[in-house]
Design an enzyme around this catalytic site. Sequence first.
Site, PDB file in Angstrom:
ATOM      1  N   HIS A 165     -14.707  11.276  58.644  1.00 21.18           N
ATOM      2  CA  HIS A 165     -15.446  10.096  58.192  1.00 21.18           C
ATOM      3  C   HIS A 165     -16.636  10.576  57.368  1.00 21.18           C
ATOM      4  O   HIS A 165     -17.510  11.289  57.876  1.00 21.18           O
ATOM      5  CB  HIS A 165     -15.926   9.253  59.370  1.00 21.18           C
ATOM      6  CG  HIS A 165     -16.658   8.014  58.950  1.00 21.18           C
ATOM      7  ND1 HIS A 165     -16.020   6.799  58.765  1.00 21.18           N
ATOM      8  CD2 HIS A 165     -17.975   7.805  58.661  1.00 21.18           C
ATOM      9  CE1 HIS A 165     -16.912   5.903  58.385  1.00 21.18           C
ATOM     10  NE2 HIS A 165     -18.108   6.482  58.313  1.00 21.18           N
ATOM     11  N   CYS A 166     -16.655  10.186  56.110  1.00 20.65           N
ATOM     12  CA  CYS A 166     -17.703  10.651  55.197  1.00 20.65           C
ATOM     13  C   CYS A 166     -18.719   9.537  54.970  1.00 20.65           C
ATOM     14  O   CYS A 166     -18.401   8.524  54.325  1.00 20.65           O
ATOM     15  CB  CYS A 166     -17.088  11.090  53.870  1.00 20.65           C
ATOM     16  SG  CYS A 166     -18.296  11.749  52.711  1.00 20.65           S
ATOM     17  N   PRO A 167     -19.935   9.677  55.472  1.00 18.05           N
ATOM     18  CA  PRO A 167     -20.935   8.633  55.226  1.00 18.05           C
ATOM     19  C   PRO A 167     -21.392   8.581  53.768  1.00 18.05           C
ATOM     20  O   PRO A 167     -21.907   7.539  53.325  1.00 18.05           O
ATOM     21  CB  PRO A 167     -22.088   9.012  56.157  1.00 18.05           C
ATOM     22  CG  PRO A 167     -21.936  10.480  56.372  1.00 18.05           C
ATOM     23  CD  PRO A 167     -20.473  10.765  56.313  1.00 18.05           C
ATOM     24  N   GLY A 189     -19.111   6.218  52.339  1.00 21.52           N
ATOM     25  CA  GLY A 189     -19.069   4.956  53.079  1.00 21.52           C
ATOM     26  C   GLY A 189     -17.686   4.562  53.545  1.00 21.52           C
ATOM     27  O   GLY A 189     -17.382   3.362  53.639  1.00 21.52           O
ATOM     28  N   ASN A 190     -16.852   5.545  53.867  1.00 25.10           N
ATOM     29  CA  ASN A 190     -15.486   5.221  54.282  1.00 25.10           C
ATOM     30  C   ASN A 190     -14.868   6.436  54.968  1.00 25.10           C
ATOM     31  O   ASN A 190     -15.387   7.554  54.861  1.00 25.10           O
ATOM     32  CB  ASN A 190     -14.634   4.815  53.074  1.00 25.10           C
ATOM     33  CG  ASN A 190     -13.444   3.954  53.474  1.00 25.10           C
ATOM     34  OD1 ASN A 190     -13.132   3.793  54.655  1.00 25.10           O
ATOM     35  ND2 ASN A 190     -12.761   3.401  52.478  1.00 25.10           N
TER      36      ASN A 190
END
EC number: 2.3.1.225
Length: 488
Positions: A194-196, A199-200
């Site tokens: 999960h890559c902040p 944003g997804n």
Amino acid sequence: MPPGGGGPMKDCEYSQISTHSSSPMESPHKKKKIAARRKWEVFPGRNRFFCNGRIMMARQTGVFYLTLILILVTSGLFFAFDCPYLAVKITPAIPVVGGILFFFVMGTLLRTSFSDPGVLPRATPDEAADLERQIDIANGTSSGGYRPPPRTKEVIINGQTVKLKYCFTCKIFRPPRASHCSLCDNCVERFDHHCPWVGNCVGKRNYRFFYMFILSLSFLTVFIFAFVITHVILRSQQAGFLNALKDSPASVLEAVVCFFSVWSIVGLSGFHTYLISSNQTTNEDIKGSWSNKRGKENYNPYSYGNIFTNCCVALCGPISPSLIDRRGYIQPDTPRPAAPSNGMAAYGATQSQSDTCDQDQCIQSTKFVLQAAATPLLQSEPSLASDELHLPGKPGLGTPCASLTLGQPTPPSSMPNLAAEAALTDILPLKEEHVGHQFLTPEEAPSPPGMLAGSPLAHSRTMHVLGLASQDSLHEDSVRGLVKLSSV
């Protein structure tokens, strides 16, 4: 009709009758039209949807906006303060190349952030209950009850045993390489991480766009940082270093941002290049699930053994369609009727078989009923002769019922009512014969030959005859009703 007579007709108002089917308790005027809802409106995961479900993102999007601002501000300052000077002093190709890189970075970023990463749909209540039954059957229900059954399955992929784990949130067995994201609360197929910053989640459907984003961003960052330094050096040669910084203060800000970000971006690009070449995910690499050496026991079963083939599969393979159908409409839970042709054929076949099989039983039962109805008449007065009490149109009481043949069913007929009536007319006369019959009082009844009109014996015989006639008529009506009910 007088002219004034049309007044009441003009005041009449006619309401149109609704031909649509509605429940008896519901008025057609009160029925409200409910708009169809789309699936993204009731999506169970922690996601945000925009543009009627076309855009799908995680709920925590603050870091994504920071990424967007950094790219836009840094690139905007470069095109506004550095590119005009560099285009004149060096070459006009610098802003063109910078523009191509910028648009490629923005396109891949938005494509990664706004797309479905490969979310797996959750099981419906019926599917979850069926899966629970399968688990109970596979593990047995006699294990004591104090120990929960195992929630794993094993499959073999390229000779390597892979465990499929059960997700208690989605109520499914996750396919290989899938994992449940705790931030988005979804099971993602070929989950990477999960890559902040985007944003997804990064999964099967958007991994290639994520890799192209970080790779192109690395080139853009290095490109901007290199030409900003070039700009400052060229200006410092003409008016000194301090004057160059005063003439282009934006270049200082760009250089600082690019200097601190280029190391992490370039390092991340190199790490994912290694993952693509070995056909691994970030999740698998952190857990140490597989080894790159083919001879070891825990070798990677997903690797093709060739760097070029692994890169082509990850970057150029087909993109699988979305499984959640977020823009689809919610279908009402109504039972599906069977096909009209099959249903009518089955019903007709069953009905014809039932009629054919029941005809013999109905006619045979009718004969037994008729025999039971005639038995009391035969046993009521054994001393009376049949010729003395013979009624017009009826057989004598002393004569046997020759038409009653027990144990021989009548062959089936296509018209059961006619068959029952034919069997009945052999024993009893038609009911219409008694339509005009009127019973006489004891005083009005004629005396038989050889009897006096007022003698007690004549009176008793007359009453007996009337009693037998009325009893026979009641039996006849009862039997006819039974025959009609049986034939129906």
